[in-house]
Write a protein that holds these residues in place. Structure first.
Motif, short mmCIF file in Angstrom:
data_model
loop_
_atom_site.label_atom_id
_atom_site.label_comp_id
_atom_site.label_asym_id
_atom_site.label_seq_id
_atom_site.Cartn_x
_atom_site.Cartn_y
_atom_site.Cartn_z
N ALA A 90 0.81 -1.22 0.00
CA ALA A 90 0.00 0.00 0.00
C ALA A 90 0.85 1.27 0.00
N ALA A 91 2.11 1.16 0.39
CA ALA A 91 2.98 2.33 0.47
C ALA A 91 3.98 2.41 -0.68
N ARG A 92 3.90 1.47 -1.60
CA ARG A 92 4.84 1.50 -2.72
C ARG A 92 4.53 2.70 -3.61
N LYS A 93 5.55 3.22 -4.21
CA LYS A 93 5.51 4.42 -5.04
C LYS A 93 5.35 5.69 -4.20
N SER A 94 5.52 5.56 -2.88
CA SER A 94 5.45 6.73 -1.99
C SER A 94 6.82 7.38 -1.79
N GLY A 95 7.85 6.73 -2.28
CA GLY A 95 9.21 7.21 -2.06
C GLY A 95 9.87 6.58 -0.86
N ALA A 96 9.18 5.68 -0.17
CA ALA A 96 9.74 5.07 1.04
C ALA A 96 10.97 4.23 0.74
N GLY A 97 10.94 3.42 -0.32
CA GLY A 97 12.10 2.59 -0.66
C GLY A 97 13.31 3.44 -1.00
N ARG A 98 13.11 4.47 -1.79
CA ARG A 98 14.19 5.39 -2.16
C ARG A 98 14.75 6.08 -0.91
N THR A 119 21.77 -7.97 -2.78
CA THR A 119 21.33 -8.90 -3.81
C THR A 119 19.82 -8.81 -3.89
N THR A 120 19.29 -9.15 -5.03
CA THR A 120 17.84 -9.23 -5.20
C THR A 120 17.54 -10.33 -6.20
N ALA A 121 16.32 -10.75 -6.21
CA ALA A 121 15.91 -11.80 -7.14
C ALA A 121 16.05 -11.31 -8.59
N ARG A 122 16.44 -12.20 -9.46
CA ARG A 122 16.61 -11.83 -10.87
C ARG A 122 15.33 -11.29 -11.49
N THR A 126 11.38 -4.32 -10.49
CA THR A 126 11.04 -3.06 -9.82
C THR A 126 12.16 -2.64 -8.90
N ALA A 127 12.66 -3.57 -8.09
CA ALA A 127 13.76 -3.25 -7.18
C ALA A 127 15.02 -2.91 -7.96
N GLN A 128 15.31 -3.67 -8.99
CA GLN A 128 16.50 -3.40 -9.80
C GLN A 128 16.47 -2.00 -10.39
N SER A 129 15.31 -1.59 -10.86
CA SER A 129 15.16 -0.25 -11.43
C SER A 129 15.43 0.82 -10.38
N LEU A 130 14.92 0.62 -9.17
CA LEU A 130 15.16 1.56 -8.08
C LEU A 130 16.64 1.64 -7.76
N TYR A 131 17.28 0.49 -7.58
CA TYR A 131 18.71 0.48 -7.24
C TYR A 131 19.53 1.21 -8.30
#
Length: 151
Positions: A90-98, A119-122, A126-131
């Motif tokens: 519910a909080a994704r795209k809120s900037g919390a991960g960044r 590391t992240t799953a292949r 979405t995570a890879q793009s953020l990183y």
């Protein structure tokens, strides 16, 4: 717009982090286990074995990251391994991960670390793009191996 707050977690936060940690483990196809999640997070915080950053919006926990201190022999320096990063759906795209990643980098620099690894799953594009948007570089030189010692 809701207020996003990132702060270092303490043992008193373990019960607030545990449901997020349990959801993180389920994302990686582990069975739900609220008691194990709480025990694991509590132990890491009590023993000072990890650094956990907690993201909250309007006072409610929405995400966390957990880093483990380590060393890199090749560069002869301390590093952090960012092992867990999770934001509630519910909080994704809120900037919390960044915000969590930026706070983790700041913490690592302040503690003399020369590098951070994760590391992240292949299939976790979405995570890879953020990183990658934050300057993380995917390793194309080394392979990662694991050995299951429980078997």
């Amino acid at each position: 717009m809701s207020q996003l707050d990132i702060r270092h977690a303490s043992v008193a936060d373990a019960a607030r982090i545990a449901p997020l940690f349990d959801a993180y483990r389920q994302f990686y196809e582990q069975p739900a286990d609220a008691a194990a999640a709480l025990a694991f997070i509590t132990a890491r915080l009590e023993r000072g074995e990890s650094v956990i950053l907690l993201a909250s919006q309007d006072g409610a926990p929405v995400g966390f990251c957990q880093m483990y201190p380590s060393f890199c022999s090749v560069i002869a320096a301390p590093i952090y391994v960012l092992y867990d990063l999770f934001v509630a759906p519910a909080a994704r795209k809120s900037g919390a991960g960044r915000a969590l990643l930026r706070a983790a980098e700041t913490h690592a620099r302040e503690h003399g670390c020369k590098r951070m690894d994760l590391t992240t799953a292949r299939n976790n594009a979405t995570a890879q793009s953020l990183y990658e948007s934050l300057g993380w570089v995917r390793d194309e030189v080394f392979y990662t191996y694991t050995r299951d010692l429980a078997a």
